[in-house]
Design a protein around this motif. Structure first.
Motif, mmCIF file in Angstrom:
data_model
loop_
_atom_site.group_PDB
_atom_site.id
_atom_site.type_symbol
_atom_site.label_atom_id
_atom_site.label_comp_id
_atom_site.label_asym_id
_atom_site.label_seq_id
_atom_site.Cartn_x
_atom_site.Cartn_y
_atom_site.Cartn_z
ATOM 1 N N ARG A 210 -7.128 39.399 65.778
ATOM 2 C CA ARG A 210 -6.630 40.289 64.730
ATOM 3 C C ARG A 210 -5.597 41.271 65.291
ATOM 4 N N ALA A 211 -5.830 41.742 66.510
ATOM 5 C CA ALA A 211 -4.884 42.670 67.137
ATOM 6 C C ALA A 211 -3.541 41.996 67.394
ATOM 7 N N THR B 120 -1.715 41.716 64.068
ATOM 8 C CA THR B 120 -1.208 43.039 63.685
ATOM 9 C C THR B 120 0.015 43.402 64.501
ATOM 10 N N TYR B 121 -0.041 43.136 65.808
ATOM 11 C CA TYR B 121 1.095 43.443 66.682
ATOM 12 C C TYR B 121 2.323 42.627 66.282
ATOM 13 N N THR C 253 3.740 43.922 62.961
ATOM 14 C CA THR C 253 4.415 45.201 63.187
ATOM 15 C C THR C 253 5.745 44.994 63.898
#
Length: 164
Positions: free
Chosen positions: A2-3, A6-7, A10
């Motif tokens: 998930r990180a 998200t990265y 972004t």
């Protein structure tokens, strides 16, 4: 996972924003007056700084993840032994106790990137992000020095102690 998503999202939004701002800067320059050219150049500096910042952060994350993978393969990743509140937050006293052990470990072996990696994790658990980042940068630098071909012939530069 998930990180990572998200990265990536972004980063993609930032790149789109940089392209949009850059195009506006070019339009200002095309206008041709002294004032608009000056503003256009100033506006173009922002995406350049942003892209540099995004690139440096991406390199940092990739290198830190590579160290984590190597440490995991060695079985040296720090074990999560932290006490948590009922809401799932890390208990501050527990994080401080683990941090004290990690700091002593690092003081005993200041040239071991593994110790610095674990210290960075302890800093992050103690919610001290700036020091966590510096400790991870130190771990990355030590790893790069020990894994480079020049390191086989011996250290050429003495390292200074950290100002924790």
């Amino acid at each position: 996972m998930r990180a990572k998503i998200t990265y990536l999202v972004t980063a993609a939004v930032l790149v789109f924003y940089f392209a949009l701002v850059g195009s506006r800067g070019l339009l200002l320059i095309k206008h041709g007056t002294l004032l608009t050219v000056t503003f256009g150049v100033a506006v173009l500096i922002l995406p350049v700084i942003g892209i540099w910042f995004l690139w440096k952060n991406t390199q940092f994350v990739r290198r830190a993840n590579a160290l984590a993978a190597e440490l995991d393969a060695e079985g040296g990743l720090p074990v999560d032994e932290l006490v948590r509140t009922p809401a799932g937050r890390i208990d501050r006293e527990s994080a401080d106790a683990v941090f004290a052990r990690r700091r002593e470990e690092t003081e005993d072996s200041p040239d071991d990137w593994r110790c610095w990696f674990r210290l960075a994790v302890a800093y992050q658990d103690a919610r001290d992000t700036p020091r966590a980042r510096k400790a991870m940068q130190r771990a990355i630098a030590l790893h790069m020095r020990t894994s480079s071909p020049a390191a086989a012939s011996g250290p050429s530069v003495t390292s200074s102690s950290s100002g924790d």
